[in-house]
Design a protein around this motif. Sequence first.
Motif, short mmCIF file in Angstrom:
data_model
loop_
_atom_site.label_atom_id
_atom_site.label_comp_id
_atom_site.label_asym_id
_atom_site.label_seq_id
_atom_site.Cartn_x
_atom_site.Cartn_y
_atom_site.Cartn_z
N SER A 111 0.85 -1.27 0.40
CA SER A 111 -0.41 0.06 0.04
C SER A 111 0.60 1.35 -0.29
CB SER A 111 -0.80 0.04 1.27
OG SER A 111 -0.41 -0.69 1.88
N LEU A 112 2.21 1.23 -0.55
CA LEU A 112 3.31 2.76 0.14
C LEU A 112 2.69 3.70 -1.07
CD1 LEU A 112 6.64 1.15 0.70
CD2 LEU A 112 4.98 2.83 2.58
N LEU A 113 2.50 2.66 -2.02
CA LEU A 113 2.11 3.98 -3.14
C LEU A 113 1.04 4.48 -3.20
CD1 LEU A 113 3.63 2.94 -6.19
CD2 LEU A 113 3.70 4.14 -5.76
N ASN A 114 -0.21 3.28 -2.57
CA ASN A 114 -1.57 4.70 -2.72
C ASN A 114 -1.80 4.56 -1.45
OD1 ASN A 114 -1.02 1.14 -2.83
ND2 ASN A 114 -2.14 1.27 -4.18
N SER A 115 -1.33 4.80 -0.51
CA SER A 115 -1.92 4.48 0.74
C SER A 115 -0.73 6.09 1.12
CB SER A 115 -1.43 4.33 2.04
OG SER A 115 -0.48 3.88 2.40
N SER A 116 -2.12 7.19 1.55
CA SER A 116 -1.38 8.84 1.95
C SER A 116 -0.18 8.31 3.22
CB SER A 116 -2.23 9.40 1.89
OG SER A 116 -2.08 10.46 3.20
N ILE A 117 0.58 9.87 3.16
CA ILE A 117 1.41 9.40 5.01
C ILE A 117 0.37 9.63 5.74
CG2 ILE A 117 2.54 10.61 5.87
CD1 ILE A 117 4.09 11.94 3.93
N ALA A 118 -0.59 9.97 5.48
CA ALA A 118 -1.77 10.19 6.82
C ALA A 118 -2.09 8.90 7.97
CB ALA A 118 -2.98 10.92 6.10
N ASN A 119 -1.53 8.18 7.24
CA ASN A 119 -1.72 6.54 7.96
C ASN A 119 -0.65 5.84 8.77
OD1 ASN A 119 -4.30 6.45 6.39
ND2 ASN A 119 -3.42 4.71 4.53
N PHE A 120 0.91 6.70 8.08
CA PHE A 120 1.22 6.14 8.60
C PHE A 120 2.39 7.12 10.10
CE2 PHE A 120 1.55 4.55 4.67
CZ PHE A 120 1.70 3.13 5.05
N TYR A 121 1.85 9.00 10.39
CA TYR A 121 2.46 9.71 10.55
C TYR A 121 2.13 9.16 12.30
CZ TYR A 121 -0.53 12.82 10.91
OH TYR A 121 -1.92 14.17 10.87
N HIS A 122 3.32 9.63 13.01
CA HIS A 122 3.09 9.96 15.15
C HIS A 122 2.13 11.02 15.12
CE1 HIS A 122 4.50 5.70 15.76
NE2 HIS A 122 5.24 6.29 14.88
N SER A 123 1.70 11.03 15.58
CA SER A 123 1.18 12.50 15.89
C SER A 123 0.04 13.13 17.49
CB SER A 123 -0.43 13.29 15.46
OG SER A 123 -1.08 14.41 15.54
N PRO A 124 0.73 14.09 18.14
CA PRO A 124 1.37 15.32 18.29
C PRO A 124 3.17 14.84 17.89
CG PRO A 124 0.81 15.18 19.70
CD PRO A 124 0.34 13.68 19.75
N VAL A 125 3.92 15.35 17.44
CA VAL A 125 4.95 15.05 17.69
C VAL A 125 5.89 16.60 18.73
CG1 VAL A 125 7.38 15.61 16.73
CG2 VAL A 125 5.33 16.23 15.20
N VAL A 126 6.65 15.47 19.73
CA VAL A 126 6.94 15.96 20.72
C VAL A 126 8.07 17.08 20.10
CG1 VAL A 126 8.72 15.67 22.97
CG2 VAL A 126 7.05 13.84 22.07
N THR A 127 7.73 18.39 21.13
CA THR A 127 8.55 19.42 20.05
C THR A 127 8.92 20.23 21.71
OG1 THR A 127 7.05 21.11 20.52
CG2 THR A 127 7.24 20.06 18.60
N VAL A 128 10.41 20.98 21.32
CA VAL A 128 10.61 21.40 22.79
C VAL A 128 11.28 22.96 22.12
CG1 VAL A 128 11.55 19.59 24.07
CG2 VAL A 128 13.00 20.61 21.96
N ALA A 129 11.51 23.53 23.31
CA ALA A 129 11.85 25.52 22.46
C ALA A 129 13.20 25.31 22.63
CB ALA A 129 11.70 26.43 23.58
N PRO A 130 13.70 25.91 21.35
CA PRO A 130 15.68 26.32 21.69
C PRO A 130 16.42 25.79 22.67
CG PRO A 130 14.31 28.06 20.30
CD PRO A 130 13.07 27.06 21.16
N GLU A 131 15.62 27.42 23.76
CA GLU A 131 16.69 27.49 24.27
C GLU A 131 16.69 26.14 25.29
OE1 GLU A 131 14.33 28.96 23.41
OE2 GLU A 131 12.54 29.69 25.31
N THR A 132 15.89 24.31 25.85
CA THR A 132 16.02 24.13 26.09
C THR A 132 17.39 23.26 26.16
OG1 THR A 132 13.46 23.14 25.31
CG2 THR A 132 14.41 21.58 26.69
N SER A 133 17.59 22.82 27.11
CA SER A 133 19.36 22.14 27.78
C SER A 133 19.56 20.62 26.02
CB SER A 133 19.48 22.17 28.67
OG SER A 133 19.15 20.75 29.19
#
Lengths: 613, 232
Positions: free
Chosen positions: A148-170
């Motif tokens: 299904s790689l070709l006919n399936s959207s990334i929407a089926n695979f991605y993880h959400s939400p992504v863990v984000t951090v601020a740039p000043e985090t150590s």
Amino acid sequence: MDSALTEISEFVQAIPPLDLLPSKLIEQIVKEINICYVRRGQLLPPQGISDENIYILRKGALSYATNDNELLGKYGEGDICTVFCLGNDEHIKVSTDEDTLLYSICYKIFAQLVNEHPDVIAFFHQTSEQRLNKKMLQVNEDAILNSSLLNSSIANFYHSPVVTVAPETSIQQAAILMTERGFSCLVIAQNNNPLGIVTDKDIRRRCVAQGLDISQPVSKIMTSDMTTIDIKNNAYDALMMMTQKHIHHLPVTANNQLKGMVTVTDLMNNEGQNAVNITSVIHKAKSVSELCEISKMIPKLQIRMAKLGTTADHVGKSISAITMAFTIRLIEMAEKLLGPAPVPYAWLAAGSQARQEQFAHSDQDNALIISNNMQPQHSYWFKDLATFVSDGLASCGFIYCPGEVMATNEKWCQTQSQWSKYFAKWINTPDPKALLHCSVFFDLSTVYGDSRLLDEVRMKMLQTTQRSTLFIAHLSRNALNLRPPLGFFRDFVLIQDGENKATLDLKHNGIAPIVDLARIYALSEGIASVNTIERLQQAAGTPSLTKASAANLIDAYEFLSMLRMEHQAKKLQQGEQPNNYLPPKEISKLEREHLKDAFKVIKTMQDSRQSTL
Amino acid sequence: MLNHHPLTRWILGYEAQRKRMLKKASHGPLRDFLAVPFPALNTPFEQIPILAVDFETTGLDAIADKLLSVGCVDLFHHQIKLGSSYHEIINSKGRLKADNVTIHQITDDQKDQGKPLAEVIEQLLKRLAGKVMLVHFSRIERQFLRQACLELYGMAPPLPMIDTLVVAKKRLDKRDVAYDPSELRLSALRANYGFPDHYAHNALNDAIATAELLLAQVNERGENMTLRQLIL
């Protein structure tokens, strides 16, 4: 009848299914023959023929192939080429391998002549249908492999939400967060506006290796020219992008806003689905020949998995699962043919298949364990079963075991109590030579049937092995015969002659010693697992193996297996027989260093084993 | 040399001869034969209507010896049409010589049941009209057919021919290497192309075998051949 045509008639009449026809009819058919001559390397039909014809080969040879030159079959003298008899199949092309003399007959006229012989007509129809069937199988094969790689959207695979951090985090805080959440990467963002990405590797290479202070902001080690992919793309695009840029993490955006993350592992798991797809196709197969067709996909699957960077462990498990599915399907077919089993039994896999470390088209190692209620007259049923399954596996490309470790061998088609006797004998009076041969039986797993039969035998066996130092010593001595090729100058000792000159035998000098060691640890510690990595994991921290050594061995094992897998994928792709002989030139300098390290680990562990003897 | 001059070709050419003789011929099989034009010299091979012909005879002398059997088959568009095959034994006068019977395997009994010469030649001419005759070693067929026509109709028609022996010989001569004449035998040439053994000395069988040989020879040359390159 003219004697000239008698000669041709006799030739034609000898060819099945035309041999079913009366001579009178053959004479009429011969009158419809046009003789043509086609030079080597030409395409059929011959010049000037456009009718739907059948061609009888009088002399020469034809091959028929798909449009992309995959050979489907050959015709020789006395064969009937039916490719063109029901309209021109544009997916198949037929060409002459030699200068060829053909008897061509218009199929319409032929069909009219043999009208009253439905069995003969059926032959011609059947072969076209079989071809069609074959073609469909091919189409399916592509569909399954491309999944299904070709006919399936990334929407089926991605993880959400992504863990984000601020740039000043150590850096330290970031690392702690990653460890806590079990993520191998973080996105650095300000107000949901992605600035960059940090992975395990960045922490290792840009921080630890450089001696950078961990209290520094994470933005110092992030990759800022981050590659992202829009959510509208399909999974295949994501894979291509990751392959091209050598990255394992790809942030997914929608309208330039960060939406989630897709990793190589996510896509790989999808590839794993291919193995699942193939197994489900196997379960539906109706005949051995259908299974045979499906088996041709295995090398392709192995290539794809290797290309995607799947671990060797994953490939081994997938291929073993597929072999298991083939075996089960064949047993089901056999049971349908032979009737139900007279007494409970189990079909066992031995060696690499049992350890789930099998690669495409290895040889078959199998055995049968039968309930103690078995009566002498039952042996026929089991013999028939073993023959059917083992022949079936052979036609699917799993060659007969050269050491005859097969259920067809009476020695390995035995009752539970006989198996227990075998193990007792091997353990109590270990004959080093016999052990070398039989070590394959210490790696057994149930493929089909009543798994308690093997479990009970194994439990008893493990109780004995744990106590039997003599047996473990013999097993160790055997295992230490295979040494990694580290010479005095810490350079590789390569195979010196023969076809595999100047290559490294990855299997015997690298992988097999670790497999042997893992087996010894498992048998001395009473571990029931047979998979090498599982054995090492479970033995870690026992008197036989420290945790650190276990980790080293697992790393070495995974590295060697990966090299072997990539080498085999390369071979398979070149259409060659996969083997275990790696020319050191084939790998990078860095990999060569790793390889030396892996061998050092093996040597250390073997030496420590030696000291216990 | 003279033969290649355009003027002599025109005077002696088979098409010119055909037209001249057609004016003289009286009604009958020969006139019917002469009424159909032969293919032009620039006809490409696949469009040349060819009739592969073979005769079995009691000997090599067209006057003293007898025609025993005739076999022929059409070759057109690179295909030998077995449906067109014709084979007939001729009921000629006189007894057969024993040593000859062993070659052609036609016995007196079979011969006596055969058709009269006139009928067989008429059939052959009907099939041959407008076509080029294909033979292996043309002397026998040419002389015996001429002789038969002279006896039956009082004149012998022009017979454009292709001879597989000559096609092979030209090739061998080009190589400038000595060769054994036996290499030019039909069975030897066929063996060169890996063709199956055929049951020789049956007129139809030899005609088919000759046609197969020509297909191989023409194919081997590869280029688009015309009648001009093949005709005797």
